[in-house]
Design an enzyme around this catalytic site. Structure first.
Site, short mmCIF file in Angstrom:
data_model
loop_
_atom_site.label_atom_id
_atom_site.label_comp_id
_atom_site.label_asym_id
_atom_site.label_seq_id
_atom_site.Cartn_x
_atom_site.Cartn_y
_atom_site.Cartn_z
N ASP A 58 -12.09 7.31 6.13
CA ASP A 58 -11.49 5.98 6.53
C ASP A 58 -10.71 6.58 7.68
O ASP A 58 -9.50 6.80 8.06
CB ASP A 58 -10.40 5.95 5.38
CG ASP A 58 -9.05 5.05 5.86
OD1 ASP A 58 -9.36 4.13 6.64
OD2 ASP A 58 -7.88 5.31 5.51
N ASP A 112 -9.70 -2.93 1.87
CA ASP A 112 -9.72 -2.47 2.88
C ASP A 112 -11.12 -1.71 3.15
O ASP A 112 -11.57 -1.05 2.45
CB ASP A 112 -8.67 -1.37 3.31
CG ASP A 112 -8.63 -0.75 4.65
OD1 ASP A 112 -9.71 -0.36 5.21
OD2 ASP A 112 -7.49 -0.77 5.25
N ASP A 144 -7.36 -4.21 10.11
CA ASP A 144 -6.52 -3.05 9.95
C ASP A 144 -7.20 -1.81 10.74
O ASP A 144 -8.17 -1.44 10.00
CB ASP A 144 -6.12 -2.66 8.48
CG ASP A 144 -5.29 -1.43 8.18
OD1 ASP A 144 -4.82 -1.04 9.37
OD2 ASP A 144 -5.26 -1.04 7.20
N HIS A 165 -11.73 2.13 2.86
CA HIS A 165 -11.03 2.86 1.55
C HIS A 165 -12.20 2.71 0.66
O HIS A 165 -11.94 3.30 -0.50
CB HIS A 165 -10.05 2.04 1.22
CG HIS A 165 -8.81 2.12 2.12
ND1 HIS A 165 -7.77 1.60 1.77
CD2 HIS A 165 -8.77 2.65 3.37
CE1 HIS A 165 -6.88 1.77 2.92
NE2 HIS A 165 -7.37 2.39 3.88
N TRP A 183 0.87 -1.20 0.04
CA TRP A 183 0.25 0.02 -0.09
C TRP A 183 0.85 1.30 0.14
O TRP A 183 1.90 1.34 0.84
CB TRP A 183 -0.92 0.24 1.13
CG TRP A 183 -1.66 1.37 1.19
CD1 TRP A 183 -2.58 1.65 0.52
CD2 TRP A 183 -1.36 2.49 2.18
NE1 TRP A 183 -2.79 3.18 0.91
CE2 TRP A 183 -2.11 3.55 1.97
CE3 TRP A 183 -0.43 2.57 3.46
CZ2 TRP A 183 -1.93 4.68 2.51
CZ3 TRP A 183 -0.36 3.83 3.95
CH2 TRP A 183 -1.24 4.71 3.60
N ASP A 214 -10.50 4.12 10.63
CA ASP A 214 -9.67 2.97 11.04
C ASP A 214 -10.17 2.65 12.45
O ASP A 214 -9.44 2.51 13.37
CB ASP A 214 -8.20 3.10 11.14
CG ASP A 214 -7.70 3.06 9.62
OD1 ASP A 214 -7.72 2.04 9.21
OD2 ASP A 214 -7.33 4.28 9.28
N HIS A 274 -8.68 -5.86 4.51
CA HIS A 274 -8.42 -5.47 5.70
C HIS A 274 -9.61 -5.13 6.31
O HIS A 274 -10.10 -3.98 6.02
CB HIS A 274 -7.62 -4.21 5.42
CG HIS A 274 -6.13 -4.31 5.21
ND1 HIS A 274 -5.11 -3.54 5.04
CD2 HIS A 274 -5.37 -5.53 5.10
CE1 HIS A 274 -4.02 -3.97 4.76
NE2 HIS A 274 -4.16 -5.07 5.03
N LYS A 285 -6.82 2.95 -2.02
CA LYS A 285 -7.62 3.89 -1.20
C LYS A 285 -8.34 5.02 -1.79
O LYS A 285 -7.99 4.93 -2.93
CB LYS A 285 -6.44 4.22 -0.18
CG LYS A 285 -6.88 5.02 0.93
CD LYS A 285 -5.73 5.40 2.12
CE LYS A 285 -6.30 5.88 3.25
NZ LYS A 285 -5.22 6.21 4.20
N GLU A 339 -2.92 -2.69 -2.25
CA GLU A 339 -4.10 -2.15 -1.60
C GLU A 339 -4.68 -0.76 -2.28
O GLU A 339 -3.74 0.32 -2.09
CB GLU A 339 -3.89 -2.08 0.03
CG GLU A 339 -5.02 -1.65 0.65
CD GLU A 339 -4.64 -1.25 2.25
OE1 GLU A 339 -3.55 -1.90 2.56
OE2 GLU A 339 -5.62 -1.12 3.08
#
Ligand code: RNT
Ligand code: ZN
Length: 419
Positions: free
Chosen positions: A294, A259, A326, A262, A187, A296, A286, A228, A226
């Site tokens: 995003d 992810d 993640d 994302h 990533w 997390d 993820h 985003k 990955e």
């Protein structure tokens, strides 16, 4: 009645309930035990890592919060992961980033990393019963800037190409050592803050960099990439968008990472599974939780997570989808953050494995859409939780909320003493 006896009793009742719907609960439990989760190492220390480079700079990623007790070195991180493992069932993996290498107090720049810097990790993982996955690290370095592998500056680009090539060699060594392919995630944050005109050019450069990086073929590692949507300070343009990597993966037979944080918030990541698996070999996940953007946050058992698990199970794709986590919440107990997220993911897969999918598919094929919707609704409140508790009991780990006190104790004894 004692808690364990209660759990067993509830399980027997739940089992009968599921049996009536044609669901084999024991089989579901066996399958759940084999759902291996790639645990991200970076929740333990807020994505800091153990590099000894003084000049840490450059953006790309950011954790928020300052809850006391983060892991300050490799030993503490390992202790924390070992604690986490006592509170979850199943055989899992640990997902390391390059910046977590065992550099022995030396400054090892990213274009100098070697498999030997991960020898102690491999040994520890073996002793701990974990398999390792890996990530190149292009953020948090003076050369990170806004562009790494997509940088028109040859010097900077080559630095990151060299780093990523070396990370593949590390992954190969890990895979060989553990006799199981190490999955390496790539990533890069590359993008631009404001309106970007030559969007094509940076993507052409990224494609060429990837071709060069992937030129070496390995047998014991697998590459995944990955995408985003955007990054902080890089809001207008992301070179490695989902379309970019999906195209690259389909053309070059590479694994694509999804992810769940994302994508646009109204976009269904679950719905991507069946499409992507038709055109790429495997998917890496993820599992995260975006809030507004995003962000997390810790993975929880919400509709996004359960729908994702259901799509994987319905597509019979547990062997082609790798499940990783993640998130990095620095504002709460970090061991707790791990356990909540791992358990939530397992619960989502359990629910998926307990779904009366055969009946649902039959309804659908017959055009019985009322029946399909009704059973989907009923399935939500079937006694899956009794099966979950039994799974914990069966595997000798804390049942239900009992893990809260265990984590409080670890905080008292261990993490609260770090400052
Ligand atoms: C960042 C990506 C990436 C990182 C890790 C640390 O937005 O999700 O996967 O979180 O590499
Ligand atoms: Zn991610």
């Amino acid at each position: 009645m004692k808690k364990n006896a209660l759990v067993e009793k509830s399980y027997e009742v739940a089992k009968e309930r599921y049996q009536a719907l044609g669901v084999n609960v024991d089989e579901a439990l066996e399958k759940l035990k084999k759902v291996s989760i790639s645990i991200h190492c970076w929740q333990a220390d807020d994505v800091t890592g153990f590099e000894k480079l003084d000049n840490l700079g450059g953006g790309g990623i950011q954790a928020t919060g300052n809850y006391p007790g983060k892991a300050r070195n490799i030993d503490e991180l390992r202790k924390d992961i070992e604690k986490v493992l006592t509170l979850i069932a199943g055989d899992h993996r640990l997902n390391l980033h390059e910046i977590y290498g065992d550099f022995g107090g030396k400054a090892v720049d990213r274009d100098q990393v070697e498999p030997e810097h991960f020898a102690s990790w491999m040994q520890w993982a073996k002793e701990t019963g974990l398999k390792l996955d890996f990530n190149s690290t292009s953020f948090g370095h003076p050369k990170s800037g806004d562009l790494t592998l997509a940088n028109p500056d040859k010097g900077i680009r080559n630095f990151w190409i060299e780093h990523t090539k070396r990370c593949r060699a590390v992954s190969e060594a890990m895979g060989k050592f553990q006799n199981d392919p190490c999955i390496m995630n790539l990533w890069v944050h590359d993008g631009m803050k404001d309106l970007t005109v030559n969007r094509l050019m940076y993507r052409e450069i990224l494609e060429k960099s990837l071709d060069e990086i992937f030129a070496t073929k390995y047998d014991n590692m697998k590459d995944c990439m990955e995408s985003k949507l955007f990054g902080i300070a890089l809001e207008s343009y992301t070179v490695g968008s989902h379309d970019f990597y999906l195209g690259y993966g389909a053309k070059n037979n590479k694994i694509v990472t999804l992810d769940t944080g994302h994508f646009h918030l109204t976009e269904s990541v679950a719905d991507k599974i069946s499409s992507m698996l038709l055109f790429i070999p495997e998917i890496m996940l993820h599992v995260s939780r975006p809030i507004r953007w995003d962000s997390d946050h810790v993975t929880i058992l919400n509709d996004d997570t359960t729908e994702l698990a259901k799509e994987i199970v319905r597509a019979n794709a547990l062997d082609r989808v790798h499940i990783g986590l993640d998130y990095f919440d620095a504002s709460i107990n970090r061991i707790g953050a791990y356990v909540i997220g791992i358990r939530a993911t397992q619960k989502a897969f359990l629910q998926a494995l307990l779904e009366p999918t055969a009946t649902l598919k039959a309804y659908e094929a017959n055009g019985q859409y009322f029946e399909r919707l009704a059973l989907l609704e009923e399935a939500k409140s079937l006694p899956w939780n009794a099966v979950w508790d039994y799974f914990c009991l069966q595997n000798n780990i804390a049942v239900g909320e009992d893990y809260i006190t265990e984590i409080q104790q670890y905080e008292k004894d261990v993490t609260s003493k770090r400052n």
